[in-house]
Write a protein that holds these residues in place. Structure first.
Motif, PDB file in Angstrom:
ATOM      1  N   GLU A 261      13.619  11.401 -14.561  1.00 37.46           N
ATOM      2  CA  GLU A 261      13.114  12.770 -14.452  1.00 37.46           C
ATOM      3  C   GLU A 261      11.612  12.810 -14.710  1.00 37.46           C
ATOM      4  O   GLU A 261      10.863  13.502 -13.990  1.00 37.46           O
TER       5      GLU A 261
ATOM      6  N   GLU B 225      15.572  19.558  -9.266  1.00 36.57           N
ATOM      7  CA  GLU B 225      14.424  18.990  -8.576  1.00 36.57           C
ATOM      8  C   GLU B 225      13.146  19.692  -9.050  1.00 36.57           C
ATOM      9  O   GLU B 225      13.129  20.918  -9.177  1.00 36.57           O
TER      10      GLU B 225
ATOM     11  N   MET C 129      14.237   9.995  -1.388  1.00 34.94           N
ATOM     12  CA  MET C 129      15.472  10.281  -2.132  1.00 34.94           C
ATOM     13  C   MET C 129      15.180  11.327  -3.214  1.00 34.94           C
ATOM     14  O   MET C 129      14.161  11.245  -3.901  1.00 34.94           O
ATOM     15  N   THR C 130      16.055  12.306  -3.334  1.00 34.94           N
ATOM     16  CA  THR C 130      15.863  13.341  -4.347  1.00 34.94           C
ATOM     17  C   THR C 130      16.078  12.767  -5.739  1.00 34.94           C
ATOM     18  O   THR C 130      16.691  11.697  -5.915  1.00 34.94           O
ATOM     19  N   LEU C 131      15.600  13.486  -6.740  1.00 37.14           N
ATOM     20  CA  LEU C 131      15.827  13.066  -8.130  1.00 37.14           C
ATOM     21  C   LEU C 131      17.318  12.957  -8.411  1.00 37.14           C
ATOM     22  O   LEU C 131      17.779  11.958  -8.975  1.00 37.14           O
ATOM     23  N   GLN C 132      18.098  13.962  -8.031  1.00 32.15           N
ATOM     24  CA  GLN C 132      19.520  13.923  -8.344  1.00 32.15           C
ATOM     25  C   GLN C 132      20.225  12.775  -7.636  1.00 32.15           C
ATOM     26  O   GLN C 132      21.145  12.161  -8.192  1.00 32.15           O
ATOM     27  N   ALA C 133      19.808  12.456  -6.428  1.00 33.29           N
ATOM     28  CA  ALA C 133      20.404  11.312  -5.725  1.00 33.29           C
ATOM     29  C   ALA C 133      20.134  10.015  -6.483  1.00 33.29           C
ATOM     30  O   ALA C 133      21.013   9.147  -6.582  1.00 33.29           O
ATOM     31  N   LYS C 134      18.936   9.867  -7.018  1.00 33.02           N
ATOM     32  CA  LYS C 134      18.612   8.684  -7.818  1.00 33.02           C
ATOM     33  C   LYS C 134      19.460   8.637  -9.082  1.00 33.02           C
ATOM     34  O   LYS C 134      19.973   7.574  -9.468  1.00 33.02           O
TER      35      LYS C 134
ATOM     36  N   ALA D  11       9.803  11.785 -11.692  1.00 32.28           N
ATOM     37  CA  ALA D  11       9.821  12.826 -10.663  1.00 32.28           C
ATOM     38  C   ALA D  11       8.825  13.935 -10.987  1.00 32.28           C
ATOM     39  O   ALA D  11       8.165  14.471 -10.093  1.00 32.28           O
TER      40      ALA D  11
ATOM     41  N   GLU E  88      10.535  20.410  -7.508  1.00 27.50           N
ATOM     42  CA  GLU E  88      10.045  21.363  -6.505  1.00 27.50           C
ATOM     43  C   GLU E  88      10.673  22.739  -6.669  1.00 27.50           C
ATOM     44  O   GLU E  88      10.128  23.737  -6.179  1.00 27.50           O
ATOM     45  N   GLY E  89      11.803  22.800  -7.337  1.00 28.58           N
ATOM     46  CA  GLY E  89      12.460  24.081  -7.550  1.00 28.58           C
ATOM     47  C   GLY E  89      11.656  25.044  -8.415  1.00 28.58           C
ATOM     48  O   GLY E  89      11.938  26.248  -8.440  1.00 28.58           O
TER      49      GLY E  89
END
Length: 224
Positions: free
Chosen positions: A94, A208, A1-6, A97, A210-211
């Motif tokens: 955050e 994210e 699950m992505t950070l924003q989804a969490k 992540a 990774e960005g």
């Protein structure tokens, strides 16, 4: 699950008043109002951007030891994340992540620090609670946040709400002012140039980790 989804999943439960939160709608409305006003103020447009020079800083870690951006940049590129405090669940997610992305940052020769206005005691709590392996630095009065264009003052009605929720920022931060940083994340090259900047006045929205990797790869190439 992505950070924003969490973050979105937490926000949905929180704003629905699900246990253990049980937050009344009036509180949610006030928080929404404050976020909307901060967005409309255009404060984020004053933050430093890619291409700008990052201000140098020296801040203490939870053990009271000074950490210098110049020293870190002498070793490689630097990732800097500004967050509100250990009391903010969005910030904690955050930080977790960023911790998960730390090996990828290190592989590219980069250091990572997170900066908040909170006291050393609360920074230690951030490290312990989120199992972090990178420095948490205390930015008293949000002075470094201000240098990056992130500091803002809470409106009176939001101060009243925080007080009612026993969220005593002066106690958390050891500073009588009711100021916070907008969440912001920066990649700084060894010459001090900002290669990546992401600032959002909506604290429920975070990019994210990774960005930042493309900017870190560019930094690694430049410094090679």
């Amino acid at each position: 699950m992505t950070l924003q989804a969490k973050l979105d999943a937490f926000k949905a439960d929180f704003e629905a008043g699900k246990p253990p939160y049980n937050v009344p709608p009036s509180v949610i409305e006030t928080m929404h109002r404050a976020t909307a006003e901060l967005i409309e103020s255009g404060a984020a447009t004053c933050a430093l951007k890619a291409g700008d020079k990052a201000p140098a800083f020296t801040l203490n870690d939870p053990g009271g030891q000074p950490v210098s951006s110049a020293d870190l940049l002498a070793k490689g590129p630097l990732v800097v994340s500004f967050y509100r405090g250990v009391w903010c669940p969005y910030c904690n997610m955050e930080l977790q992540a960023l911790q998960a992305a730390l090996p990828a940052f290190k592989k590219l020769g980069a250091s990572l620090v997170a900066i908040s206005p909170q006291t050393a005691v609360n920074s230690r709590k951030s490290v312990r609670q989120n199992e972090l392996d990178f420095p948490i630095l205390s930015d008293t009065h949000n002075d470094v946040a201000a240098a990056f264009g992130l500091r803002f003052e809470l409106p009176d009605y939001l101060v009243d709400l925080y007080k009612g929720l026993k969220n005593d920022l002066p106690a958390f931060n050891g500073d009588p002012s009711w100021t916070l940083p907008m969440p912001g994340r920066f990649v700084i090259a060894q010459d001090g140039t900002i290669l990546y900047a992401e600032v959002n006045p909506d604290y429920t929205r975070r990019p994210e980790p990774e960005g930042m990797l493309p900017a870190l790869r560019r930094a690694a190439t430049v410094s090679a």
